[in-house]
Design a protein around this motif. Structure first.
Motif, mmCIF file in Angstrom:
data_model
loop_
_atom_site.group_PDB
_atom_site.id
_atom_site.type_symbol
_atom_site.label_atom_id
_atom_site.label_comp_id
_atom_site.label_asym_id
_atom_site.label_seq_id
_atom_site.Cartn_x
_atom_site.Cartn_y
_atom_site.Cartn_z
ATOM 1 N N MET A 26 -7.951 13.100 10.670
ATOM 2 C CA MET A 26 -8.076 13.329 9.226
ATOM 3 C C MET A 26 -8.851 12.161 8.633
ATOM 4 O O MET A 26 -8.262 11.186 8.193
ATOM 5 C CB MET A 26 -6.682 13.392 8.603
ATOM 6 C CG MET A 26 -5.695 14.293 9.356
ATOM 7 S SD MET A 26 -4.082 14.357 8.556
ATOM 8 C CE MET A 26 -3.373 12.770 8.994
ATOM 9 N N ASP A 27 -10.175 12.269 8.614
ATOM 10 C CA ASP A 27 -10.979 11.123 8.185
ATOM 11 C C ASP A 27 -11.732 11.423 6.890
ATOM 12 O O ASP A 27 -12.062 12.573 6.610
ATOM 13 C CB ASP A 27 -11.965 10.753 9.306
ATOM 14 C CG ASP A 27 -12.518 9.346 9.127
ATOM 15 O OD1 ASP A 27 -11.900 8.531 8.404
ATOM 16 O OD2 ASP A 27 -13.586 9.053 9.700
ATOM 17 N N GLY A 28 -11.982 10.362 6.128
ATOM 18 C CA GLY A 28 -12.799 10.491 4.913
ATOM 19 C C GLY A 28 -12.030 10.301 3.615
ATOM 20 O O GLY A 28 -12.598 10.477 2.532
ATOM 21 N N ASN A 29 -10.762 9.910 3.717
ATOM 22 C CA ASN A 29 -9.958 9.710 2.502
ATOM 23 C C ASN A 29 -10.529 8.608 1.613
ATOM 24 O O ASN A 29 -10.608 8.756 0.397
ATOM 25 C CB ASN A 29 -8.524 9.304 2.857
ATOM 26 C CG ASN A 29 -7.778 10.402 3.583
ATOM 27 O OD1 ASN A 29 -8.240 11.529 3.646
ATOM 28 N ND2 ASN A 29 -6.627 10.056 4.140
ATOM 29 N N GLY A 30 -10.897 7.503 2.243
ATOM 30 C CA GLY A 30 -11.397 6.344 1.499
ATOM 31 C C GLY A 30 -12.676 6.691 0.753
ATOM 32 O O GLY A 30 -12.808 6.423 -0.455
ATOM 33 N N ARG A 31 -13.606 7.348 1.457
ATOM 34 C CA ARG A 31 -14.880 7.712 0.821
ATOM 35 C C ARG A 31 -14.672 8.726 -0.298
ATOM 36 O O ARG A 31 -15.321 8.667 -1.340
ATOM 37 C CB ARG A 31 -15.855 8.255 1.879
ATOM 38 C CG ARG A 31 -16.548 7.143 2.651
ATOM 39 C CD ARG A 31 -17.171 7.649 3.909
ATOM 40 N NE ARG A 31 -16.146 7.937 4.918
ATOM 41 C CZ ARG A 31 -16.366 8.670 6.001
ATOM 42 N NH1 ARG A 31 -17.557 9.222 6.199
ATOM 43 N NH2 ARG A 31 -15.394 8.862 6.879
ATOM 44 N N ARG A 40 -8.884 3.385 -2.669
ATOM 45 C CA ARG A 40 -8.811 4.156 -1.423
ATOM 46 C C ARG A 40 -7.481 4.892 -1.256
ATOM 47 O O ARG A 40 -7.437 6.008 -0.739
ATOM 48 C CB ARG A 40 -9.039 3.218 -0.228
ATOM 49 C CG ARG A 40 -10.438 2.615 -0.171
ATOM 50 C CD ARG A 40 -10.547 1.642 1.002
ATOM 51 N NE ARG A 40 -10.127 2.287 2.234
ATOM 52 C CZ ARG A 40 -10.933 2.999 3.033
ATOM 53 N NH1 ARG A 40 -12.206 3.132 2.735
ATOM 54 N NH2 ARG A 40 -10.464 3.544 4.124
ATOM 55 N N HIS A 44 -5.907 8.719 0.209
ATOM 56 C CA HIS A 44 -4.826 8.991 1.167
ATOM 57 C C HIS A 44 -3.794 9.927 0.534
ATOM 58 O O HIS A 44 -3.282 10.835 1.175
ATOM 59 C CB HIS A 44 -4.154 7.695 1.620
ATOM 60 C CG HIS A 44 -5.084 6.754 2.334
ATOM 61 N ND1 HIS A 44 -5.935 7.175 3.320
ATOM 62 C CD2 HIS A 44 -5.309 5.408 2.188
ATOM 63 C CE1 HIS A 44 -6.641 6.129 3.771
ATOM 64 N NE2 HIS A 44 -6.276 5.061 3.097
ATOM 65 N N ALA A 70 -2.583 10.027 11.949
ATOM 66 C CA ALA A 70 -2.276 9.466 10.639
ATOM 67 C C ALA A 70 -2.594 7.980 10.553
ATOM 68 O O ALA A 70 -2.957 7.469 9.492
ATOM 69 C CB ALA A 70 -0.798 9.683 10.325
ATOM 70 N N ASN A 75 -5.896 0.592 12.995
ATOM 71 C CA ASN A 75 -5.880 0.594 11.532
ATOM 72 C C ASN A 75 -5.125 -0.602 10.928
ATOM 73 O O ASN A 75 -5.235 -0.858 9.733
ATOM 74 C CB ASN A 75 -5.323 1.918 10.988
ATOM 75 C CG ASN A 75 -6.291 3.076 11.100
ATOM 76 O OD1 ASN A 75 -5.896 4.228 11.323
ATOM 77 N ND2 ASN A 75 -7.585 2.824 10.960
ATOM 78 N N ARG A 78 -7.115 -3.154 8.826
ATOM 79 C CA ARG A 78 -7.518 -2.907 7.437
ATOM 80 C C ARG A 78 -6.876 -3.938 6.512
ATOM 81 O O ARG A 78 -5.921 -4.611 6.899
ATOM 82 C CB ARG A 78 -7.094 -1.501 7.026
ATOM 83 C CG ARG A 78 -7.880 -0.465 7.798
ATOM 84 C CD ARG A 78 -7.684 0.903 7.250
ATOM 85 N NE ARG A 78 -8.558 1.822 7.969
ATOM 86 C CZ ARG A 78 -8.916 3.011 7.560
ATOM 87 N NH1 ARG A 78 -8.461 3.450 6.399
ATOM 88 N NH2 ARG A 78 -9.719 3.766 8.267
ATOM 89 N N GLU A 82 -3.943 -2.175 1.850
ATOM 90 C CA GLU A 82 -4.086 -0.754 2.216
ATOM 91 C C GLU A 82 -3.051 -0.368 3.272
ATOM 92 O O GLU A 82 -2.428 0.702 3.186
ATOM 93 C CB GLU A 82 -5.509 -0.454 2.713
ATOM 94 C CG GLU A 82 -5.682 1.022 3.079
ATOM 95 C CD GLU A 82 -7.119 1.449 3.386
ATOM 96 O OE1 GLU A 82 -8.050 0.674 3.060
ATOM 97 O OE2 GLU A 82 -7.310 2.544 3.943
ATOM 98 N N LEU A 86 -0.229 2.451 2.803
ATOM 99 C CA LEU A 86 -0.158 3.587 3.740
ATOM 100 C C LEU A 86 1.249 3.741 4.299
ATOM 101 O O LEU A 86 1.759 4.856 4.429
ATOM 102 C CB LEU A 86 -1.157 3.385 4.890
ATOM 103 C CG LEU A 86 -2.573 3.880 4.642
ATOM 104 C CD1 LEU A 86 -3.522 3.383 5.729
ATOM 105 C CD2 LEU A 86 -2.626 5.408 4.575
HETATM 106 C C1 IPE Z 1 -8.603 8.359 7.260
HETATM 107 O O1 IPE Z 1 -9.397 8.122 6.142
HETATM 108 C C2 IPE Z 1 -7.163 7.973 7.024
HETATM 109 C C3 IPE Z 1 -6.703 6.804 7.794
HETATM 110 C C4 IPE Z 1 -7.380 6.166 8.701
HETATM 111 C C5 IPE Z 1 -5.363 6.350 7.515
HETATM 112 P P1 IPE Z 1 -10.147 6.748 5.990
HETATM 113 O O2 IPE Z 1 -9.285 5.807 5.223
HETATM 114 O O3 IPE Z 1 -10.613 6.236 7.309
HETATM 115 O O4 IPE Z 1 -11.385 7.178 5.095
HETATM 116 P P2 IPE Z 1 -12.870 6.622 5.202
HETATM 117 O O5 IPE Z 1 -13.345 6.870 6.605
HETATM 118 O O6 IPE Z 1 -12.824 5.169 4.879
HETATM 119 O O7 IPE Z 1 -13.616 7.425 4.189
#
Ligand code: IPE
Ligand code: IPE
Ligand code: MG
Length: 257
Positions: A26-31, A40, A44, A70, A75, A78, A82, A86
């Motif tokens: 599940m990627d791309g939440n931050g963007r 960010r 999530h 998840a 991770n 980070r 964050e 999370l």
């Molecule tokens: C995925 O989304 C969720 C986790 C890794 C917890 P990201 O947080 O990696 O979102 P982007 O890739 O920075 O957009």
């Protein structure tokens, strides 16, 4: 990649060409959040809604196992804030959603090095798993502090311990035996892998288990991933021929027999 129209999807689904096990990064939440000028963590949080949608779609389509990545072993790198947020989100979602999952006959399983989590979170995980352990609907696997390398390493360590105790001979170690010690040993291997967010990599997800999984990548960011997007992936899967090393002709012969 073969594309099917809507009516055909239903047919394929009816033919049973539905993956038993779907595994998703599940990627791309931050963007998603940054594009809206939001922090960010807002991405999530929005991603939790996508989880609900996909869990319900899996139930409707008869998928047996859904594994969601998840939080990876990496991770932790980070920003501390964050990571902290999370963990909080994980805790609140577990608290809030478990009863509903239970009502929907979902069996929840968490895989990963959970000893790194707070005692409170570990306790929540235990409660959720115990409550839902006898459910026989969808199995929902949450990979948290999970890494494919961690998984293979801990399995190798268990085998080494058995050898050291004299319970196992090194020559008895084969793929099946190693596989039995992996975190998701009791589940079928994933048939379909989905990664949202546009990156085309595995990022240390299920390394061993993905050996023959069909891979599907989409640019859609996880919070925008909905039932329609999920069905696009199912459609792509249904149109593929899985050969497992054999020739296309061999596979067709078996399918036609
Ligand atoms: C995925 O989304 C969720 C986790 C890794 C917890 P990201 O947080 O990696 O979102 P982007 O890739 O920075 O957009
Ligand atoms: C993979 O996403 C992990 C999860 C979705 C939990 P990342 O965003 O951490 O992956 P990389 O760092 O871009 O490879
Ligand atoms: Mg990412």
């Amino acid at each position: 990649m073969t594309q099917y129209r809507d009516t055909e999807l239903n047919e394929l689904l009816a033919q049973g060409r539905i993956p038993r096990h779907v595994a998703i990064i599940m990627d791309g939440n931050g963007r998603w959040a940054r594009r809206r000028g939001m922090p960010r963590i807002a991405g999530h949080r929005a991603g939790v809604e996508s989880v609900r949608r996909v869990v319900s779609a899996c139930g409707d389509h008869g998928v047996e196992v859904l594994t969601l990545f998840a939080f990876s072993s990496e991770n932790w790198k980070r920003p501390q804030q964050e990571v902290g947020l999370l963990m909080e989100l994980f805790l609140t979602v577990l608290k809030k959603e478990v009863k509903k999952l239970h009502r929907n006959n979902v069996r929840l399983k968490v895989v990963g090095a959970r000893e790194a989590f707070s005692e409170k979170l570990q306790e929540r995980i235990r409660i959720a798993e115990n409550l839902t352990r006898d459910n026989d609907g969808l199995t929902l696997v949450i990979a948290a502090n999970y890494g494919g390398r961690w998984d293979v390493t801990q399995a190798a360590r268990q085998l080494a311990e058995q050898v050291a105790r004299g319970e196992l001979k090194p020559e008895q170690i084969d793929e099946r035996r190693l596989g039995e010690h992996l975190a998701v040993a009791d589940l079928p291997e994933p048939d379909l892998f989905i990664r949202t967010g546009g990156e085309q990599r595995i990022s240390n997800f299920l390394l061993w288990q993905l050996a023959y999984t069909e891979l599907y990548f989409t640019d859609v960011l996880w919070p925008d991933f909905d039932r329609e997007q999920f069905e696009l992936a199912l459609r792509s899967f249904a149109g593929r021929q899985r050969r497992f090393g054999r020739t296309g002709e061999q596979v067709e012969r078996v399918a036609g027999a």
